[in-house]
Design a protein around this motif. Structure first.
Motif, PDB file in Angstrom:
ATOM      1  N   LYS A 698       0.858  -1.190   0.000  1.00 53.98           N
ATOM      2  CA  LYS A 698       0.000   0.000   0.000  1.00 53.98           C
ATOM      3  C   LYS A 698       0.889   1.233   0.000  1.00 53.98           C
ATOM      4  N   LEU A 699       0.536   2.193  -0.830  1.00 54.01           N
ATOM      5  CA  LEU A 699       1.280   3.444  -0.886  1.00 54.01           C
ATOM      6  C   LEU A 699       0.850   4.328   0.282  1.00 54.01           C
ATOM      7  N   MET A 700       1.789   4.604   1.193  1.00 57.45           N
ATOM      8  CA  MET A 700       1.491   5.388   2.382  1.00 57.45           C
ATOM      9  C   MET A 700       1.846   6.861   2.206  1.00 57.45           C
ATOM     10  N   GLU A 701       2.936   7.148   1.551  1.00 52.09           N
ATOM     11  CA  GLU A 701       3.359   8.530   1.339  1.00 52.09           C
ATOM     12  C   GLU A 701       4.039   8.656  -0.025  1.00 52.09           C
ATOM     13  N   ALA A 702       3.717   9.743  -0.709  1.00 48.72           N
ATOM     14  CA  ALA A 702       4.387  10.095  -1.971  1.00 48.72           C
ATOM     15  C   ALA A 702       4.697  11.576  -1.907  1.00 48.72           C
ATOM     16  N   THR A 703       5.968  11.921  -1.920  1.00 50.08           N
ATOM     17  CA  THR A 703       6.381  13.305  -1.725  1.00 50.08           C
ATOM     18  C   THR A 703       7.165  13.775  -2.948  1.00 50.08           C
ATOM     19  N   PRO A 704       6.506  14.518  -3.852  1.00 45.88           N
ATOM     20  CA  PRO A 704       7.172  14.902  -5.094  1.00 45.88           C
ATOM     21  C   PRO A 704       8.455  15.693  -4.895  1.00 45.88           C
ATOM     22  N   VAL A 705       8.495  16.550  -3.883  1.00 49.67           N
ATOM     23  CA  VAL A 705       9.653  17.413  -3.742  1.00 49.67           C
ATOM     24  C   VAL A 705      10.912  16.629  -3.377  1.00 49.67           C
ATOM     25  N   THR A 706      10.761  15.463  -2.777  1.00 51.98           N
ATOM     26  CA  THR A 706      11.927  14.631  -2.454  1.00 51.98           C
ATOM     27  C   THR A 706      12.015  13.391  -3.320  1.00 51.98           C
ATOM     28  N   GLY A 707      10.926  13.017  -3.983  1.00 54.96           N
ATOM     29  CA  GLY A 707      10.909  11.774  -4.755  1.00 54.96           C
ATOM     30  C   GLY A 707      10.733  10.552  -3.877  1.00 54.96           C
ATOM     31  N   GLY A 708      10.345  10.762  -2.612  1.00 53.58           N
ATOM     32  CA  GLY A 708      10.234   9.653  -1.671  1.00 53.58           C
ATOM     33  C   GLY A 708       8.900   8.938  -1.753  1.00 53.58           C
ATOM     34  N   LEU A 709       8.958   7.612  -1.796  1.00 49.93           N
ATOM     35  CA  LEU A 709       7.765   6.769  -1.709  1.00 49.93           C
ATOM     36  C   LEU A 709       7.923   5.857  -0.502  1.00 49.93           C
ATOM     37  N   VAL A 710       6.951   5.890   0.396  1.00 51.19           N
ATOM     38  CA  VAL A 710       6.955   5.011   1.559  1.00 51.19           C
ATOM     39  C   VAL A 710       5.788   4.048   1.418  1.00 51.19           C
ATOM     40  N   LEU A 711       6.090   2.772   1.545  1.00 45.95           N
ATOM     41  CA  LEU A 711       5.110   1.722   1.319  1.00 45.95           C
ATOM     42  C   LEU A 711       4.837   0.952   2.599  1.00 45.95           C
ATOM     43  N   GLU A 712       3.698   0.296   2.624  1.00 46.69           N
ATOM     44  CA  GLU A 712       3.359  -0.599   3.727  1.00 46.69           C
ATOM     45  C   GLU A 712       3.122  -1.991   3.156  1.00 46.69           C
ATOM     46  N   MET A 713       3.702  -2.999   3.790  1.00 43.59           N
ATOM     47  CA  MET A 713       3.563  -4.356   3.289  1.00 43.59           C
ATOM     48  C   MET A 713       2.161  -4.886   3.559  1.00 43.59           C
ATOM     49  N   VAL A 714       1.504  -5.348   2.509  1.00 45.53           N
ATOM     50  CA  VAL A 714       0.172  -5.953   2.641  1.00 45.53           C
ATOM     51  C   VAL A 714       0.304  -7.474   2.671  1.00 45.53           C
ATOM     52  N   SER A 715       1.210  -8.012   1.880  1.00 47.08           N
ATOM     53  CA  SER A 715       1.391  -9.472   1.825  1.00 47.08           C
ATOM     54  C   SER A 715       1.978  -9.995   3.124  1.00 47.08           C
ATOM     55  N   GLU A 716       1.597 -11.220   3.466  1.00 48.30           N
ATOM     56  CA  GLU A 716       2.169 -11.891   4.628  1.00 48.30           C
ATOM     57  C   GLU A 716       3.547 -12.447   4.277  1.00 48.30           C
ATOM     58  N   PRO A 717       4.439 -12.551   5.249  1.00 51.13           N
ATOM     59  CA  PRO A 717       5.749 -13.137   4.966  1.00 51.13           C
ATOM     60  C   PRO A 717       5.638 -14.618   4.625  1.00 51.13           C
ATOM     61  N   ASP A 718       6.649 -15.117   3.944  1.00 52.12           N
ATOM     62  CA  ASP A 718       6.712 -16.550   3.680  1.00 52.12           C
ATOM     63  C   ASP A 718       6.969 -17.296   4.979  1.00 52.12           C
ATOM     64  N   PRO A 719       6.536 -18.573   5.048  1.00 44.99           N
ATOM     65  CA  PRO A 719       6.819 -19.346   6.261  1.00 44.99           C
ATOM     66  C   PRO A 719       8.308 -19.588   6.437  1.00 44.99           C
ATOM     67  N   ARG A 720       8.660 -20.017   7.632  1.00 49.17           N
ATOM     68  CA  ARG A 720      10.053 -20.293   7.960  1.00 49.17           C
ATOM     69  C   ARG A 720      10.627 -21.361   7.024  1.00 49.17           C
ATOM     70  N   ASP A 721      11.860 -21.163   6.601  1.00 51.23           N
ATOM     71  CA  ASP A 721      12.559 -22.145   5.778  1.00 51.23           C
ATOM     72  C   ASP A 721      12.906 -23.338   6.662  1.00 51.23           C
ATOM     73  N   PRO A 722      12.371 -24.533   6.342  1.00 51.39           N
ATOM     74  CA  PRO A 722      12.641 -25.689   7.204  1.00 51.39           C
ATOM     75  C   PRO A 722      14.118 -26.078   7.257  1.00 51.39           C
ATOM     76  N   ASN A 723      14.891 -25.656   6.258  1.00 44.55           N
ATOM     77  CA  ASN A 723      16.318 -25.988   6.247  1.00 44.55           C
ATOM     78  C   ASN A 723      17.172 -24.939   6.952  1.00 44.55           C
ATOM     79  N   ALA A 724      16.526 -23.849   7.371  1.00 45.13           N
ATOM     80  CA  ALA A 724      17.269 -22.791   8.044  1.00 45.13           C
ATOM     81  C   ALA A 724      17.477 -23.147   9.506  1.00 45.13           C
ATOM     82  N   PRO A 725      18.505 -22.579  10.140  1.00 45.07           N
ATOM     83  CA  PRO A 725      18.709 -22.803  11.575  1.00 45.07           C
ATOM     84  C   PRO A 725      17.497 -22.347  12.360  1.00 45.07           C
ATOM     85  N   ALA A 726      17.302 -22.942  13.521  1.00 45.03           N
ATOM     86  CA  ALA A 726      16.182 -22.576  14.381  1.00 45.03           C
ATOM     87  C   ALA A 726      16.297 -21.110  14.773  1.00 45.03           C
TER      88      ALA A 726
END
Length: 771
Positions: A698-726
């Protein structure tokens, strides 16, 4: 900055003592070493010889003009430039006064997270330390070449007048005394200086140096970029007079090429035309099915003479800079859009090369000449492509058999040689901003890649190769366009990333373009195509100009020089002058003075090219932010293109815009950066956001004078990698159900990190409109 070691015993030190001293001091100049050891007379000369010997042996390295340090070592604190970005978007810095032995260091954010994320080219004060996998640089603060100046926007209220910086990474908000703020209006773009003050705390005070425009001007993005990057604009009266005081070209000293039916093929909105092409069958029986390809380039050297005012300003600019709404040209318009533009039906001075290719696309010979030509037709890329695709118009219809079909047939033959050479086949999708009649942004659309583009590109590449070969053959010094092979470090980073998507890459095998192209072909139709293309692009080194040839890795060429755009690149003008000198084509060739300065010229044009690229990129960011300002709150699809300690960078599908998802806004747990997995990983759950993953934001802020775009994550993270360390339960994870909540459920709101406010706002960035 160095430590002060304890004073050693007086007298000339032995090797081990000297090395130990420098190791403890960090770095020191010869005079300082002599003073510490109490050396005089002959002992100082012996010290100088010892330092030279140790440097030649690779034991010591130079630091600046006079300093020495242990080879491969960095000081505890130093000034460094951001010089590189890896596949994840992580930044690397180099010590400003470091020698060739000084290693690069991975940039880490400041410990309190108060400094906004820096970018390429920034100058920083950092603390160096050895990490488990090499040197690391902890950010202390961001430095600027012009730290006493701020480009900003006036913000007026009943109580005060402020200058808010347009640089989204700057924190220098200035207060303007009421006595001088009367004529300023809210929204004015100004250049201000920071005034000296006895107050150590509170806002800094500023002085207005210049009012340069308005924030709501549709052209503000370009104006800001020009001033922020210090681009030279306009021309002096002397230069304008020199440009206007030029005679029309004649046949004197030139071959008559007016009957060669050259045509120009350029973008539809091009105002200048610096190259023209023509192709015909080779009638030589020794070259069956071969082709002759002509490339004619505007003879800028005939008008811009060495050491003239025109020449000095062109060298200072280095190149033209292109924005969606304007061009800051290297040469005055009377030349760039007049005598040096190959206009249809008008006599023009040119430097032409006649190239011969056999039936397999191999170049078997070439010849340069200064000529007088006349373009027979002006086409756009789209117009030429449509004609070849069967949709001719009044311009293309009459020239199909004589000009267009031969050009495409010659290109088909040249393509055999290109495919055999196997240059790097990275697809880099570009976006084009369409300006409306009111100066605003009408649309942002992908830039089409046509066969007509590739035809002109290949013919220009071959002309550039011919220029380098001819200058070498005539033993004339030149400026090459060089592109080094990727470093071992970059290759290792690529291999680590490819491992995460199940693609093997042998780190020990030498990098070459065929390996990269095989990888790109294998992933082109898969889910990881875009991110593999992006990561391969980031693996490449930056091309530069140099009088020393190391070849061009990306094009897979042994020698390469820019020859085809002297209207907009000073490097090409130098190559033209070299050809004139080497082939005895006139008195306006490369001078002895220029030959002596080739290294400095190469460094200059490399620097101005990067300055222009940064300005063009910043302007594009601001235009896109202006376009998206009315879409705050909307949800967009995109792909994670950068995973850093500061957060996730996401490229939006529709506009190609890059925005930041601050790490502090990712959820209720603490996310850490796993550089090997190219992911941000939740400390408590192990859930992850990985490089290349498609997401909704989701687009939270768009500031033309700086060119800054701040976003908010809508998607959920992927589950833990079973091969990764605990997951590791650190201090944040002890007691109860894991780390304290860092979102809406926590009293007082989330804690800011990495210079990002919990709302998603960056320091110094105003919120955009919300629907």
């Amino acid at each position: 900055m160095t430590k002060t070691p304890k004073r050693p015993a007086a007298g000339l030190p032995d090797r081990d003592t000297l090395i130990a001293f420098l190791r403890e001091a960090g770095e020191a100049e010869k005079a300082d070493i002599a003073r510490v050891f109490g050396l005089k007379g002959i002992e100082r000369r012996q010290l100088r010889e010892m330092l030279k010997t140790l440097e030649a042996e690779g034991v010591l390295g130079k630091r600046g003009r006079k300093g020495f340090a242990e080879a491969g070592a960095l000081p505890a604190v130093g000034v460094a430039d951001v010089v590189d970005r890896d596949a994840d978007g992580e930044l690397y810095v180099e010590l400003v006064k470091g020698g060739e032995d000084a290693p690069r260091a991975l940039l880490l954010p400041d410990r309190e997270g108060k400094t906004p994320a820096p970018g390429m080219g920034d100058r920083l004060l950092v603390k160096f330390s050895r990490g488990t996998e090499g040197w690391e640089a902890r950010l202390v603060k961001r430095l600027d070449a012009g730290t006493n100046r701020v480009l900003g926007v006036i913000r007026k209220s009943a109580r005060e007048t402020r200058v808010e910086p347009v640089d989204k990474r700057s924190k220098d908000v200035l207060l303007i005394p009421n006595a001088v703020a009367g004529d300023l209006r809210d929204g004015d773009l100004v250049l201000a200086s920071i005034e000296k003050s006895d107050h150590r705390h509170g806002p800094k005070r500023g002085k207005i140096l210049e009012t340069i425009g308005r924030e709501d001007d549709p052209r503000a993005a370009s104006i800001i970029a020009i001033h922020a990057h210090g681009l030279p604009t306009g021309f002096s009266e002397q230069v304008e007079r020199e440009a206007e005081d030029q005679a029309l070209p004649t046949l004197k000293g030139r071959e008559d090429l007016r009957e060669v039916p050259f045509i120009t093929i350029d973008p539809a909105d091009a105002r200048d035309h610096d190259d023209a092409v023509y192709a015909e069958r080779d009638t030589d029986p020794k070259n069956p099915d071969g082709w002759i390809v002509w490339v004619a380039i505007a003879d800028v050297a005939a008008y811009v003479r060495p050491n003239s005012a025109l020449d000095r300003e062109a060298r200072d600019k280095g190149n033209s800079t292109y924005f969606p709404d304007r061009v800051e040209p290297m040469l005055p318009e009377v030349l760039s859009n007049g005598l040096c533009s190959l206009k249809q039906g008008e006599n023009r001075a040119c430097m032409a090369v006649r190239m011969i290719f056999d039936k397999d696309g191999k170049k078997t010979g070439h010849k340069f000449m200064r000529g007088l030509m006349r373009s027979h037709a002006k086409l756009s890329y789209e117009q030429a492509q449509s004609a070849i695709d069967g949709q001719q118009d009044d311009v293309t219809g009459p020239i199909m058999d004589a000009i267009l079909y031969p050009l495409w047939n010659a290109y088909s033959t040249m393509l055999k040689g290109r495919q055999r050479r196997s240059p790097l086949a990275i697809e880099s999708p570009e976006r084009r901003i369409i300006m409306g009649p009111d100066g605003g942004i009408a649309a942002i659309e992908p830039r089409k890649s046509l066969e007509a583009h590739r035809l002109i590109e290949e013919m220009m590449i071959q002309a550039n190769v011919c220029a380098a070969e001819t200058l070498e053959k005539t033993r004339t010094p030149l400026i090459y366009r060089v592109h080094e092979a990727p470093s071992q470090e970059k290759i290792f980073n690529l291999a680590d990333f490819l491992h995460t998507i199940g693609k093997p890459w042998n780190k020990g095998e030498p990098a070459n373009t065929k390996r990269f192209n095989k990888l790109l072909d294998e992933t082109r139709d898969g889910p990881h195509a875009e991110v593999v293309n992006e990561v391969v692009l980031r693996t490449q080194m930056q091309a530069v100009y140099s009088p020393d040839n190391v070849g061009h890795f990306g094009l897979h060429l042994d020698r390469y020089a820019h020859f085809t755009s002297p209207i907009r690149r000073y490097s090409d003008l130098i190559v033209h002058r070299g050809l004139i000198r080497g082939l005895n084509l006139g008195s306006d060739g490369l001078t002895d003075r220029e030959i002596a300065e080739l290294t400095a010229i190469a460094e200059q044009v490399t620097s101005t090219e990067r300055r222009s690229m940064a300005a063009e990129r910043d302007a594009m960011d601001r235009y896109i932010a202006a376009f998206l300002e009315d879409h705050v709150g909307a949800t967009f699809g995109g792909r994670i293109t950068g995973v850093t300690r500061f957060g996730l960078f996401v490229r939006l599908d529709e506009t190609g815009a890059d925005g930041l998802v601050p790490v502090s806004t990712l959820g209720s747990e603490y996310f850490t950066h796993d550089d090997r997995a190219h992911a941000l990983v939740g400390e408590r759950t192990g859930k992850r956001f990985t490089l290349g993953r498609r997401v909704e934001v989701k687009l939270m802020e768009a500031t033309p004078v700086t060119g800054g775009l701040v976003l908010e994550m809508v998607s959920e993270p992927d589950p833990r990698d079973p091969n990764a360390p605990a997951p590791r339960y650190g201090i944040r994870g002890r007691g109860g159900d894991g780390p304290p909540k860092r979102g809406k459920g926590r009293p007082g709101g989330p804690k800011p990190r990495n210079g990002v406010k919990p709302s998603g706002g960056l320091k110094g960035v105003r919120k955009g409109k919300r629907k």
